[in-house]
Design an enzyme around this catalytic site. Structure first.
Site, PDB file in Angstrom:
ATOM      1  CD1 TRP A 153      -2.303  -2.343   1.618  1.00 23.99           C
ATOM      2  CD2 TRP A 153      -3.055  -1.069  -0.321  1.00 23.99           C
ATOM      3  NE1 TRP A 153      -3.284  -3.027   1.011  1.00 23.99           N
ATOM      4  CE2 TRP A 153      -3.778  -2.157  -0.124  1.00 23.99           C
ATOM      5  CE3 TRP A 153      -3.138  -0.085  -1.301  1.00 23.99           C
ATOM      6  CZ2 TRP A 153      -4.702  -2.482  -1.065  1.00 23.99           C
ATOM      7  CZ3 TRP A 153      -4.301  -0.547  -2.100  1.00 23.99           C
ATOM      8  CH2 TRP A 153      -5.091  -1.575  -1.959  1.00 23.99           C
ATOM      9  CG  ASP A 225      -2.996   4.155   3.968  1.00 26.70           C
ATOM     10  OD1 ASP A 225      -4.142   3.975   4.572  1.00 26.70           O
ATOM     11  OD2 ASP A 225      -2.747   3.620   2.713  1.00 26.70           O
ATOM     12  CE  LYS A 249      -8.521  -1.659   4.366  1.00 25.52           C
ATOM     13  NZ  LYS A 249      -8.771  -2.960   3.693  1.00 25.52           N
TER      14      LYS A 249
HETATM   15  N1  PMP Z   1      -4.299   1.634   2.030  1.00 25.54           N
HETATM   16  C1  PMP Z   1      -4.360   0.301   2.957  1.00 25.54           C
HETATM   17  C2  PMP Z   1      -3.426   0.375   4.016  1.00 25.54           C
HETATM   18  C3  PMP Z   1      -5.398  -0.464   2.598  1.00 25.54           C
HETATM   19  O1  PMP Z   1      -5.452  -1.569   3.075  1.00 25.54           O
HETATM   20  C4  PMP Z   1      -6.195  -0.129   1.287  1.00 25.54           C
HETATM   21  C5  PMP Z   1      -7.294  -0.883   0.927  1.00 25.54           C
HETATM   22  N2  PMP Z   1      -7.369  -2.462   1.431  1.00 25.54           N
HETATM   23  C6  PMP Z   1      -6.259   1.233   0.506  1.00 25.54           C
HETATM   24  C7  PMP Z   1      -5.057   1.990   1.000  1.00 25.54           C
HETATM   25  C8  PMP Z   1      -6.929   1.426  -0.341  1.00 25.54           C
HETATM   26  O2  PMP Z   1      -8.101   1.569  -0.106  1.00 25.54           O
HETATM   27  P1  PMP Z   1      -9.272   1.966  -0.903  1.00 25.54           P
HETATM   28  O3  PMP Z   1      -9.898   0.751  -1.573  1.00 25.54           O
HETATM   29  O4  PMP Z   1     -10.358   2.586   0.182  1.00 25.54           O
HETATM   30  O5  PMP Z   1      -9.134   3.048  -2.063  1.00 25.54           O
END
Ligand code: PMP
Length: 415
Positions: A153, A225, A249
């Protein structure tokens, strides 16, 4: 026998806003009985009967507190005497206005968000923040910014930021297959960087910051994030310029992304910034510039109420640490049968990835048998394979206990 089993296992990890009705409990029991191939002979079947028939270990969208779903169900058709669903009414009407204000106020209480920071309810997922952050914090695409790349991520965030800033990798865990975090003095920070970006919990790799690095850039800005550990524990918000998190989450359904932004960082976006990505747009309009994801915000509000009713995030963290502790102990106490590759000091309380030393076929069998036992969505992310148990706030302790019992049972049956 069934009544006793239901009573023994109907204590969810969160305080119930409303206890399940006997009818709901019966439905849960019936649905657990309906699970295909439920193996009565397997010892873990006796450990816990999930209220909804399954324990859902998904990484996100993820399990929500049953009490929240029941409250939403109760209010779905006629929201608090309005004769309308909250999905059907104006986002500028008094009902939704009260709901979003309450959600914001409760989140401010939960995380002790200081007055220096704005809380914004946004759209586009955390992924949209990968571009919104550099667009808002850099004067031009030639401004340097630093990224700690500790997993998939933060790598995605870094790659997106390169389009709108001169982003560099200040530390990467790639060579170690994203199983560790750096000592903070090993992060090569550029004093000219506009911000230092971290992902506080890597959802795929199960690596979590237990403390946060001091930004050494002149602006002193740390951005995180926090999508997959948001509201799982107390956080000193004042240390961050921006915290952002997709809701799906720990705090709600997908569709809403929460950003907590230091007020003095708002209003300096690059001229090319789309109106929807400029924090000023949303700060000036109390997150109501355009039609917000009303239903998702409403559910987040119910989750915040539930977290407050549990005693706040310090209590929630204790429960999360206990749940994660028994799962990691089971892995580490398996004589190498189960392996978690993540360095112990940075193991996530939220996402627990592990493999089986016996290999991929056994992992498939493990996941399939666990599903028959009512433990679903345990497959590791497609990029890394293996098993991943996501045990967010709303995963009951009984769910983790059942998984641990199943792991022991599986090992005994497949030595
Ligand atoms: N950052 C993290 C740590 C994530 O776990 C996720 C999604 N699993 C995202 C960003 C992306 O999130 P979104 O699907 O809401 O764009």
């Amino acid at each position: 026998m069934f009544a006793a089993a239901a009573a023994a296992t109907s204590t969810p990890n969160s305080l119930l806003l409303h206890r399940p009705s006997p009818a709901a409990a019966k439905v849960a029991m019936d649905s657990s009985l309906r699970l295909p191939g439920r193996a009565a002979g397997i010892s873990c079947a006796a450990v816990a009967t999930p209220e909804r028939g399954v324990y859902n270990f998904a990484a996100g969208p993820a399990t929500l507190p049953l009490s929240v779903l029941q409250k939403a169900q109760e209010e779905l058709v006629d929201y608090r005497g309005s004769g309308m669903s909250i999905m059907e009414m104006s986002h500028r009407g008094k009902e939704f206005d009260a709901a979003i204000k309450k959600a914001e106020a409760d989140l401010r209480t939960l995380l002790a968000v200081p007055d220096t920071h704005e809380i914004l309810f946004l759209q586009g997922g955390a992924t949209t923040q990968f571009s919104a952050v550099p667009l808002n914090l850099c004067a031009s695409p030639s401004d340097p910014v630093d990224f700690v790349v500790s997993g998939s991520w933060s790598d995605k965030a870094f790659k997106e930021a390169k389009k709108f800033s001169a982003a560099s990798v200040a530390w990467s865990g790639k060579d170690g297959k994203y199983t560790s975090l750096p000592p903070f003095d090993a992060i090569k920070q550029n004093p000219e960087a506009k911000f230092l970006h971290i992902c506080s919990n890597e959802t795929i790799h199960g690596v979590e910051f237990k403390d946060y690095p001091e930004p050494k850039n002149k602006s002193g800005i740390l951005v995180a994030d926090m999508s997959s550990n948001f509201c799982s524990k107390p956080v000193d918000v004042s240390r961050f310029g921006i915290i952002y998190a997709g809701a799906q989450k720990n705090v709600g359904p997908s569709g809403v992304t929460i950003a907590i932004v230091r007020k003095d960082l708002i209003g300096n976006a690059q001229p090319i910034t789309p109106v929807m990505l400029d924090y000023k747009t949303h700060a000036d309009n109390a997150s109501l510039y355009n039609t917000p994801p009303c239903f998702a915000i409403y559910i987040c509000g119910l989750v915040f109420e539930d977290l407050l009713a549990q005693g706040g995030l310090a209590e929630v963290e204790k429960k999360n640490a206990h749940k994660a502790g028994i799962l990691y102990d089971a892995i580490d106490g398996s004589d190498g049968y189960y392996i978690c590759p993540v360095e112990k000091s940075v193991r996530s309380l939220m996402n627990v990835p592990f493999t089986l030393a016996k290999g991929g076929d056994f992992e498939k069998q493990f996941i399939a048998e666990a599903a028959k036992e009512g433990m679903v969505q345990l497959k590791g992310h497609r990029s890394v394979g293996g098993v991943r148990a996501s045990i967010y706030n709303a995963m009951p302790l009984a769910g983790v206990e059942k998984l641990v019992a199943f792991m022991k049972d599986f090992q005994a049956r497949n030595p």
